[in-house]
Design an enzyme around this catalytic site. Structure first.
Site, PDB file in Angstrom:
ATOM      1  N   ASP A 122       1.076  -1.297  -0.053  1.00  0.00           N
ATOM      2  CA  ASP A 122       0.207  -0.045   0.270  1.00  0.00           C
ATOM      3  C   ASP A 122       0.985   1.407  -0.153  1.00  0.00           C
ATOM      4  O   ASP A 122       0.687   2.557  -0.372  1.00  0.00           O
ATOM      5  CB  ASP A 122      -0.799  -0.058   1.058  1.00  0.00           C
ATOM      6  CG  ASP A 122      -1.155  -1.149   1.064  1.00  0.00           C
ATOM      7  OD1 ASP A 122      -2.762  -2.088   0.329  1.00  0.00           O
ATOM      8  OD2 ASP A 122      -1.193  -2.044   2.262  1.00  0.00           O
ATOM      9  N   HIS A 171      -4.814  -3.698   6.777  1.00  0.00           N
ATOM     10  CA  HIS A 171      -5.009  -3.422   4.929  1.00  0.00           C
ATOM     11  C   HIS A 171      -5.910  -3.923   4.522  1.00  0.00           C
ATOM     12  O   HIS A 171      -6.410  -5.186   4.076  1.00  0.00           O
ATOM     13  CB  HIS A 171      -3.751  -4.656   5.406  1.00  0.00           C
ATOM     14  CG  HIS A 171      -3.666  -5.130   3.447  1.00  0.00           C
ATOM     15  ND1 HIS A 171      -3.062  -4.032   2.735  1.00  0.00           N
ATOM     16  CD2 HIS A 171      -3.622  -6.444   3.037  1.00  0.00           C
ATOM     17  CE1 HIS A 171      -2.881  -5.499   1.291  1.00  0.00           C
ATOM     18  NE2 HIS A 171      -3.126  -6.297   1.764  1.00  0.00           N
TER      19      HIS A 171
HETATM   20  P1  NAX Z   1      -2.532 -17.772  -3.971  1.00  0.00           P
HETATM   21  O1  NAX Z   1      -3.574 -18.242  -3.497  1.00  0.00           O
HETATM   22  O2  NAX Z   1      -1.747 -17.342  -5.637  1.00  0.00           O
HETATM   23  O3  NAX Z   1      -1.489 -19.063  -3.260  1.00  0.00           O
HETATM   24  C1  NAX Z   1      -1.330 -19.402  -1.684  1.00  0.00           C
HETATM   25  C2  NAX Z   1      -0.933 -20.479  -1.738  1.00  0.00           C
HETATM   26  O4  NAX Z   1      -0.656 -21.205   0.209  1.00  0.00           O
HETATM   27  C3  NAX Z   1      -1.788 -21.557  -2.457  1.00  0.00           C
HETATM   28  O5  NAX Z   1      -0.659 -22.575  -2.680  1.00  0.00           O
HETATM   29  C4  NAX Z   1      -1.547 -22.465  -0.728  1.00  0.00           C
HETATM   30  O6  NAX Z   1      -1.504 -24.368  -1.428  1.00  0.00           O
HETATM   31  C5  NAX Z   1      -0.947 -21.763  -0.115  1.00  0.00           C
HETATM   32  N1  NAX Z   1      -1.586 -22.455   1.831  1.00  0.00           N
HETATM   33  C6  NAX Z   1      -3.031 -22.407   1.425  1.00  0.00           C
HETATM   34  N2  NAX Z   1      -3.037 -22.952   3.516  1.00  0.00           N
HETATM   35  C7  NAX Z   1      -1.157 -23.342   3.757  1.00  0.00           C
HETATM   36  C8  NAX Z   1      -1.303 -23.501   5.002  1.00  0.00           C
HETATM   37  N3  NAX Z   1      -1.918 -23.652   5.551  1.00  0.00           N
HETATM   38  N4  NAX Z   1       0.177 -23.854   4.481  1.00  0.00           N
HETATM   39  C9  NAX Z   1       1.044 -23.166   3.672  1.00  0.00           C
HETATM   40  N5  NAX Z   1       0.528 -22.670   2.897  1.00  0.00           N
HETATM   41  C10 NAX Z   1      -0.791 -22.926   2.104  1.00  0.00           C
HETATM   42  O7  NAX Z   1      -2.635 -17.101  -3.365  1.00  0.00           O
HETATM   43  P2  NAX Z   1      -1.405 -15.351  -3.619  1.00  0.00           P
HETATM   44  O8  NAX Z   1      -2.189 -14.867  -4.818  1.00  0.00           O
HETATM   45  O9  NAX Z   1       0.029 -15.760  -3.336  1.00  0.00           O
HETATM   46  O10 NAX Z   1      -1.329 -15.012  -2.257  1.00  0.00           O
HETATM   47  C11 NAX Z   1      -1.752 -15.018  -0.850  1.00  0.00           C
HETATM   48  C12 NAX Z   1      -1.937 -14.837  -0.151  1.00  0.00           C
HETATM   49  O11 NAX Z   1      -1.050 -13.085  -0.344  1.00  0.00           O
HETATM   50  C13 NAX Z   1      -3.547 -14.618  -0.330  1.00  0.00           C
HETATM   51  O12 NAX Z   1      -4.013 -14.359   1.059  1.00  0.00           O
HETATM   52  C14 NAX Z   1      -4.092 -12.894  -0.708  1.00  0.00           C
HETATM   53  O13 NAX Z   1      -4.764 -12.409  -0.035  1.00  0.00           O
HETATM   54  C15 NAX Z   1      -2.601 -12.010   0.199  1.00  0.00           C
HETATM   55  N6  NAX Z   1      -2.245 -10.634  -0.188  1.00  0.00           N
HETATM   56  C16 NAX Z   1      -2.201 -10.253   0.300  1.00  0.00           C
HETATM   57  C17 NAX Z   1      -1.389  -8.618   0.733  1.00  0.00           C
HETATM   58  C18 NAX Z   1      -0.916  -7.350   1.416  1.00  0.00           C
HETATM   59  O14 NAX Z   1      -0.670  -6.151   0.817  1.00  0.00           O
HETATM   60  N7  NAX Z   1      -0.807  -7.682   2.754  1.00  0.00           N
HETATM   61  C19 NAX Z   1      -0.942  -7.606  -1.529  1.00  0.00           C
HETATM   62  C20 NAX Z   1      -1.541  -9.351  -2.245  1.00  0.00           C
HETATM   63  C21 NAX Z   1      -2.459 -10.986  -2.125  1.00  0.00           C
HETATM   64  O15 NAX Z   1      -3.803 -10.548  -2.332  1.00  0.00           O
END
Ligand code: NAX
Length: 325
Positions: free
Chosen positions: A159, A187
């Site tokens: 952000d 956030h």
């Molecule tokens: P993806 O869905 O591409 O990848 C997430 C991965 O996490 C998957 O491979 C899944 O298998 C794995 N996962 C799920 N549960 C798990 C667990 N208990 N232990 C280990 N791995 C696990 O999502 P992606 O685009 O990579 O985003 C990841 C996260 O970042 C999401 O929650 C998203 O909302 C968040 N974000 C946060 C941002 C921020 O500024 N704070 C911005 C970007 C993003 O939106």
């Protein structure tokens, strides 16, 4: 040469993981003289995909990459780790209420907090990226009573970087010339990107209030949705880049006369209730983030900060009722 630093990345097979791991391996997380060992955590169904990413990391022949281990058990993944990037989270599915989302994520961040408490290195630093990031960080932190609370942070650096980019375009100056921008609060769409103390070349920034309210603030706060609309996928490389920036700054410090933004445990500063993990302007030195103290908060900023903090308090109360903290 230095011993490798252990870096655990959760959600390693996801899209942020894919953008993040190569930058860590290339030395951008900690510096060009610091070897790293990667510890990847995934859910069992995604371990194979993580192995594929690890094969590509091998194929990068990165001089600083001292090893890669892959786990589906948090206890093992956080054993001896120095830096933990908690990226994997449960996304909101259709029809899911906020309470359901918080509960599903509690099922992830509680055991991860416990595993960090049990096995991480004494200098552990945790960055939560997975949403809802602030409250996920609070859940993990509350299950790691032996780790100093200030080692748990959540990411608002994306952000912050989005705000820098928008202001740099508006003013026609480089992002490097802008100092003292700040993201306050959650956030989420309630976040408050503030230019109240922003400076260019030592002068306060002169932009009109109408632009701030109808353009700058909503553009920054809703940027995630705009990226999804355009790309068909959520922000990934920019999120990875911000995670790199957050940790690099935490370890290496902020420049004199500037600060950045991070969600850190509140000490009660600026009327933000103690204990919640909220974004503030922060400086870093000696491996610690500190909330910038003594800023005057104008009336407009006060209302915006209060609104976002109210949302965080509500999230905290919900997870408290659910027995997650
Ligand atoms: P993806 O869905 O591409 O990848 C997430 C991965 O996490 C998957 O491979 C899944 O298998 C794995 N996962 C799920 N549960 C798990 C667990 N208990 N232990 C280990 N791995 C696990 O999502 P992606 O685009 O990579 O985003 C990841 C996260 O970042 C999401 O929650 C998203 O909302 C968040 N974000 C946060 C941002 C921020 O500024 N704070 C911005 C970007 C993003 O939106």
């Amino acid at each position: 040469t230095q011993a490798p630093v252990n870096v655990t990345v959760t959600g390693a097979a996801g899209q942020i993981g894919y953008a993040l791991l190569f930058r860590i391996a290339s030395g951008q997380l900690l510096g060009q003289d610091v070897p790293v060992k990667l510890r990847l955590l995934e859910i069992p169904q995604a371990v194979k995909a993580a192995e594929g990413t690890a094969m590509e990391l091998d194929d990068g022949a990165f001089p600083l990459l001292a090893g890669i281990d892959i786990f589906d058990d948090p206890k093992q993944a956080f054993e001896g780790t120095n830096i933990a990037l908690l990226v994997g989270a449960r996304p909101r599915s259709k029809g899911m209420e906020r309470g359901d989302l918080l509960e599903a994520n509690g099922g992830i961040f509680k055991p991860q907090g416990e595993a960090i408490n049990a096995g991480a290195a004494s200098d552990i630093k945790v960055l939560v990226v997975g949403n809802p990031a602030n409250t996920n960080a609070l859940i993990a932190q509350s299950h790691a009573p032996d780790v100093p609370a200030d080692r748990f942070t959540a990411m608002t650096r994306l952000d912050h970087n989005r705000a820098l980019a928008q202001l740099s375009k508006k003013l026609g100056v480089s992002v490097t010339e802008i100092k003292k921008l700040a993201i306050w609060g959650n956030h989420s769409a309630t976040q408050y990107p503030s230019v109240q103390h922003a400076e260019v070349a030592g002068q306060s920034v002169d932009v009109d209030q109408a632009w701030l309210e109808s353009d700058f603030i909503p553009t920054v706060a809703k940027r995630g949705a705009a990226i999804i609309e355009a790309r068909g996928l959520s922000s990934a490389a920019s999120a990875a880049s911000a995670a790199i920036d957050h940790v690099y700054t935490w370890v290496n410090g902020t420049a004199d006369g500037d600060w950045t933004s991070a969600a850190v445990v509140s000490d009660g500063s600026y009327g933000v209730p103690e204990g919640i993990i909220s974004s503030f302007p922060v400086t870093a030195a000696g491996g610690e983030y500190k909330i910038v103290q003594g800023l005057e908060i104008d009336e407009f900023s006060r209302a915006r900060i209060d609104a976002s903090v109210a949302e965080l308090v509500e999230e905290r109360d919900t997870v408290q009722k659910l027995g997650l903290i």
